[in-house]
Every structure is written in structure tokens, then in C-alpha cells.
Design an enzyme around this catalytic site. Sequence first.
Site, PDB file in Angstrom:
ATOM      1  N   ILE A  72       0.836  -1.204   0.000  1.00  0.00           N
ATOM      2  CA  ILE A  72       0.000   0.000   0.000  1.00  0.00           C
ATOM      3  C   ILE A  72       0.871   1.254   0.000  1.00  0.00           C
ATOM      4  O   ILE A  72       0.643   2.195  -0.775  1.00  0.00           O
ATOM      5  CB  ILE A  72      -0.950   0.006   1.216  1.00  0.00           C
ATOM      6  N   ARG A  84      -4.955   0.950  10.363  1.00  0.00           N
ATOM      7  CA  ARG A  84      -5.923   0.459  11.344  1.00  0.00           C
ATOM      8  C   ARG A  84      -6.235   1.582  12.325  1.00  0.00           C
ATOM      9  O   ARG A  84      -5.382   2.408  12.642  1.00  0.00           O
ATOM     10  CB  ARG A  84      -5.373  -0.754  12.108  1.00  0.00           C
ATOM     11  N   GLU A  90     -15.741   0.261  14.911  1.00  0.00           N
ATOM     12  CA  GLU A  90     -16.407   0.273  13.605  1.00  0.00           C
ATOM     13  C   GLU A  90     -17.630  -0.647  13.651  1.00  0.00           C
ATOM     14  O   GLU A  90     -17.522  -1.774  14.141  1.00  0.00           O
ATOM     15  CB  GLU A  90     -15.439  -0.181  12.513  1.00  0.00           C
ATOM     16  N   HIS A 141     -14.262   2.762   6.272  1.00  0.00           N
ATOM     17  CA  HIS A 141     -13.360   1.634   6.005  1.00  0.00           C
ATOM     18  C   HIS A 141     -13.566   1.124   4.573  1.00  0.00           C
ATOM     19  O   HIS A 141     -13.750  -0.074   4.333  1.00  0.00           O
ATOM     20  CB  HIS A 141     -13.597   0.489   7.004  1.00  0.00           C
TER      21      HIS A 141
END
Length: 328
Positions: free
Chosen positions: A160, A240, A269, A288
Site C-alpha cells: 500500500i 488500522r 467500527e 473503512h
Amino acid sequence: MTRVLLFEPSYRRLKDRIDAIPGIDPVMMSEDRVFTLRGQNVDAGDVKAEAGWLNIDLFQNKAIGGYLGALMASPNLKWVQSGAAGFDHPIFGQLVQKGARLTTNHSQSIGMAEYVLATVLDHFQRGPERRKAQAEHKWQRHDFREVMKSHWLIIGFGAIGQETARRAKAFGAKITGVRRSKGQHELADAMIAPDEIAAHLPLADVVVLSLPLSKQTENMVDAKFLSAMKPDGVLVNVGRGGLIDEDALLAALDVGRPEFAILDVFKAEPLPSDSRFYAHPRVALTPHSSAAGSGLGSRGDDLFLENLARYARGEALLNEADPKEVTG
């Protein structure tokens, strides 16, 4: 024969490609948690899978509990392909402790990198103010910040982080990557170790968190971290939620340091509806969903099929996680 537990909708979508791999014996679980093997119903305890695929289809379906139960009950489970990039959820540790190899999925990296660039650009380009002016029928000029010559500190320089760096560098940004093994990288102007982050925070226009959650990284973005950032710095979290001390971030945003936060992940979440983050003027948040690009599913399918063929042939698997990191 390798018995592989598959979610039925996933198998139906890829049936021809799965059946073309020699030595595969698929056992399927339907959306109502019915297991079938060679056309016959079997109990969850009789699935006895050697391999499994925890993919996006399952992550978004309430049947996932039945699937996980069947995997955990399989006495000879040897390999699980995950649809996730991280492995901080306890189930991954439990599967590895059973003796299963875990391979992760970096298919999200392209969509997440595009998300980072899009959201940072929207802030730099003053997108909300421009849209407000248009809605109010105002012909109003807005000067903006350029990415060219901005300094990006990307904490977590895996798939990423690297895809994010590739795109930011194409805009002329200076990239400093952070990972445990420094070395050099073609996508970074500099690579530093985690213990050097504090010295680079005052120089960074954009700080991107793209690393997993662990005991070492939990709450790494605390009051001290935030106070070291540039006053006009932008914090982006696609890693995260647990990476950030959220109370400290809200307090820092209240006084304008950093200038803005782009948050796709949170400790709780779904984010509770009474969270201050929703209405904070210095926050852009998403549920998310930074990975939810149009190519995510097909890339995940391709990775699983490649690893399934490799597993059947006894070859090395792609993206295999270190068991010590998963269980540690």
C-alpha cells in the site's frame, strides 16, 4: 486431492478456472450455511478441509461464522488464503496456531493508493470550498496547495505504501518511506527506520499510515507525535484505527495541528453516530472503504487462483505471512 472449502457464490463465479486446476476437491458452503461435497450434503464437522479462502464475498456476508467454524473444525487444515492485507484479527492467529499457513492479499493496494491521492488532492485543492461556492452560485476563486515539492512521510512501506508513493512521486512529491528494514527503494527519496519518525514529522506535509496494527504500533500517533507535525500537515490513516490515540487526535485537531485528518479506519467500527469525528471541520472520513475500487475483486480472485495452483503443485505461495508475526 486437495480438499478446499469455498463459499458457494465464489466457486460459482470461478468454477471453470478452479476446476481447471488438477487435484482440487472443492467442498462448498452456501449462504444459508449448507455444506456440500461432490453434490452431497455434509455436516460442518465432516468438511475436513485442507485449504480455505477467506475472501471479500465472505467478509460481507453473515454466513462467515459458519465458514470459520468449519475451518477451525478441520483437523488437517494446512493453508488459508485471506482476502485481507493485515492479520491483526484474532481468527488469523487461531488458524495459524492450528498449523495452517496464512497468505495475505495486497489487491487492495491500488485502490487504497488512489484513495489517498484523491483525498489529499481534494484537501489541497480546497474541494469542499469549491463545491460550496458552486452550490451557492458564486463565481469565487480558490488558490490551492500543490503536491509538487510537497514532502510525504509514508509509515509502512509495503504494498500500500509503495503504490501510494508511486502516485505521489508522479506528482513531484518527495517521498520518505518508513519500514523496519531500511535499505533503499526506487520509489522513495529516503528510507528510514521507525525510531527515526519523530525527526521527520516536522518536515512532512502529508503523513500516511499504511502499516498493520501490532503491540508496537498501537496508539503510535499520540499527543507527542501530533505536536511534532507541521501546523499545515495532513494526517491520512488507511492502516488500522488502533494506530491512533483518537482523543489525542481530536484535541490536536481542535487547535489546528495537524491542519487536517483523512480517516478511513477507526477503533470502533461502525463509528458511533455520536462520534465527534463526523462533524469535525478538520476531518474527512470514510467507512473503512478505501480499498473498494472496481478492480479489487478480480485481483483477489487472480491471487487466490495463482496460489491454489501453486499449493496443488507443492510450490512456494505468494504473500505468505510469518507465523511469528501473526501469532505475536
